[in-house]
Design an enzyme around this catalytic site. Structure first.
Site, PDB file in Angstrom:
ATOM      1  N   LYS A  21       0.588  -1.434   0.037  1.00  0.00           N
ATOM      2  CA  LYS A  21       0.157  -0.114   0.126  1.00  0.00           C
ATOM      3  C   LYS A  21       1.171   0.792  -0.357  1.00  0.00           C
ATOM      4  O   LYS A  21       1.836   1.668   1.391  1.00  0.00           O
ATOM      5  CB  LYS A  21      -1.158   0.202   0.868  1.00  0.00           C
ATOM      6  CG  LYS A  21      -2.203   1.223   1.230  1.00  0.00           C
ATOM      7  CD  LYS A  21      -2.566   1.247   2.006  1.00  0.00           C
ATOM      8  CE  LYS A  21      -4.092   2.389   2.482  1.00  0.00           C
ATOM      9  NZ  LYS A  21      -4.294   1.833   3.104  1.00  0.00           N
ATOM     10  N   SER A  44      -9.898   1.822   2.676  1.00  0.00           N
ATOM     11  CA  SER A  44      -9.482   2.499   2.086  1.00  0.00           C
ATOM     12  C   SER A  44      -7.906   1.894   1.240  1.00  0.00           C
ATOM     13  O   SER A  44      -7.156   2.024   0.245  1.00  0.00           O
ATOM     14  CB  SER A  44      -7.998   3.619   2.957  1.00  0.00           C
ATOM     15  OG  SER A  44      -7.703   3.118   3.624  1.00  0.00           O
ATOM     16  N   SER A  84     -10.365  -0.488   6.869  1.00  0.00           N
ATOM     17  CA  SER A  84     -10.310   0.180   5.512  1.00  0.00           C
ATOM     18  C   SER A  84      -8.636  -1.494   4.682  1.00  0.00           C
ATOM     19  O   SER A  84      -8.322  -1.395   3.559  1.00  0.00           O
ATOM     20  CB  SER A  84      -8.085   1.284   5.825  1.00  0.00           C
ATOM     21  OG  SER A  84      -9.436   1.919   5.873  1.00  0.00           O
TER      22      SER A  84
END
Length: 487
Positions: free
Chosen positions: A77, A152, A176
């Site tokens: 990420k 996210s 997330s």
């Protein structure tokens, strides 16, 4: 190599010499190039670095110093700093920022021999539940491109679901990791707060942020966690707890429970679920056949958790993001007329609408005259939410709950209604406020889209959490379902 093969399957092929790490990296890079055009799940791909890491992995495989993760492709990420890599946080503010050091959790995976392929797309500064707020554009769900992958960490979930990499890291502040895992039909783990170092992970809300991982199965994420977790003196919230079981995962796998457990069903959670209730009932029936017992429990402060979370998280975001002022690093406006103009325009141009909304909300909650009414009250509710879980765990070993109110929703469905978007996290936020470990596993399909089940455990009880979820996956095959994508 078959897309979505397990980490241990890939490791076995590498150990036997059926393929080399370089060949696997080349295949991964080729698939990323083909699929990323439609999915937009990767912000940065570095072929040269990936192939160099693969060559080092082949050396380790030859000289006998390999680990079970050596040669395994992975994506991270884009909230994790990696030395020499562009690290954007999905924001214009950091679009040109190159990290000068590597996050501890990522360094541990690199030291284990993983091959970093790229950095995944994400909601800007991890603020979002749909992966639509990224400066680099929205991510598409591999199952149905017009729907969102969740946020996210949607880029990481989509990357694993599409079979680009078998593992991808993520972060979970209010859901997330778990919500994108559910929307994309993969396994996603949020460990206990403090078990994975936050050093080098760009902060959103420091008392809530927790690094974790996506994989195709419980065994995959457990294996990755065994390398990521551990005390880090550079993170003041890092736990010094040593877990002998976790250290044994790379050698022995997740393993089996000594005896079936008692699982709680939070009645407040099941009262709000729309799509997928029958699939959660299917999880219960599958575990009952294995000897697990179930009982209803109550978490009475669930309805207050979302409001408390967005005050606490917004307040911490307001503080953490104050460092992006156009002076030292990050976006800087052109031709500022004064220092005040530099601050105003740099931040106005660098941050997107959702980040601005949360900064303003958090600043308001921290302001004189409102601190006690909002921030202090939210922290009190947070304590009550945590006590609800601790009370429930006096009578049960684990909790089973939905991950989201429904399946992946169409893009722009909540564009004009941020409160409705925030409500998508109603089942994940309470767990984050309490700092508990939780895992999302696929448990069915509703109208052709994945449904996720959430297992929740006591603090630092990842062993029972993972073993229970692994038992469920051994009895079912939902985690083996694949979206219809080119081979």
């Amino acid at each position: 190599m078959e897309p979505r093969a397990s980490v241990r399957q890939i490791a076995g092929d590498l150990a036997r010499g059926d393929c080399s790490s370089v060949e696997l990296a080349e295949q991964t890079l080729d698939r990323a190039a083909r699929l990323n055009e439609s999915l937009n799940c990767l912000i940065t791909v570095d072929e040269d670095r990936a192939l160099a890491a693969a060559r080092r992995a082949d050396d380790r495989l030859r000289n006998g110093s390999a680990t079970p993760l050596t040669g395994i492709p992975i994506a991270h990420k884009d909230v994790f700093c990696i030395d020499g890599w562009r690290t954007t946080c999905g924001s214009r503010m950091l679009a040109d920022f190159t990290a000068p050091y590597t996050a501890t959790a990522i360094q541990r995976l690199i030291d284990a021999g993983t091959v970093t392929v790229g950095k995944t797309n994400m909601d800007e500064f991890a603020m979002g539940s749909s992966n639509e707020t990224s400066y680099f554009g929205p991510v598409a769900n591999p199952w149905r491109h017009e729907t969102v992958p969740g946020g996210s960490s949607g880029g990481s979930a989509a990357c694993v679901a599409a079979g680009i990499t078998p593992l991808a890291t993520g972060t979970d502040t209010g859901g997330s990791i778990r919500q994108p895992a559910a929307f994309c039909g993969v396994t996603g783990l949020k460990p206990t707060y403090g078990s994975v170092s936050r050093y080098g992970m760009i902060a959103f809300a420091s008392s809530l942020d927790q690094g974790g991982v996506f994989g195709g199965s419980v065994d995959d994420v457990a294996l990755a966690l065994s390398y990521m977790a551990g005390f880090d003196p550079r993170d003041s919230t890092s736990s010094e707890r040593e877990d002998a079981w976790l250290a044994g995962v790379p050698r022995h796998g997740v393993g089996e429970l000594e005896e079936p457990l008692t699982v709680g069903l939070p009645k407040e959670f099941f009262a709000h679920i729309s799509d997928g209730a029958q699939h959660l009932d299917g999880v219960r029936r599958a575990l009952e056949r294995l000897g697990f017992r179930f009982r209803e429990v109550s978490l009475p402060h669930t309805d207050a958790a979302v409001a408390a979370y967005y005050i606490v998280a917004g307040a911490e975001a307001s503080t953490n993001l104050s460092r992006y002022d156009g002076v030292r690093f990050g976006h800087r406006c052109s031709g500022p007329a004064s220092l005040e103009d530099l601050y105003e325009r740099s931040r106005s141009e660098g941050f997107g609408a959702e980040v601005k909304r949360r900064i303003l909300t958090g600043t308001y909650a921290l302001s004189v005259g409102y601190f006690d009414a909002y921030y202090v009250k939210a922290q009190r509710i947070r304590r009550l939410v945590r006590e609800d879980f601790l009370r429930a765990f006096e009578t049960v070993d684990l909790l089973l709950a939905p991950v989201a109110p429904g399946t992946a929703f169409p893009r722009n469905a909540f564009a004009e209604d941020p409160v409705a978007m925030y409500s998508q996290d109603v089942f994940t936020i309470p767990v984050s406020l309490a700092g508990l470990p939780a895992l999302s596993v696929p448990c069915g399909l509703h109208d052709g889209l994945p449904v996720g089940a959430q297992f929740i455990a006591r603090h630092f009880d990842e062993e029972r959490l993972l073993k229970t979820a692994a038992a469920y996956q051994c009895a079912t095959d939902w985690h083996r379902q694949r979206p219809a994508l080119p081979p």
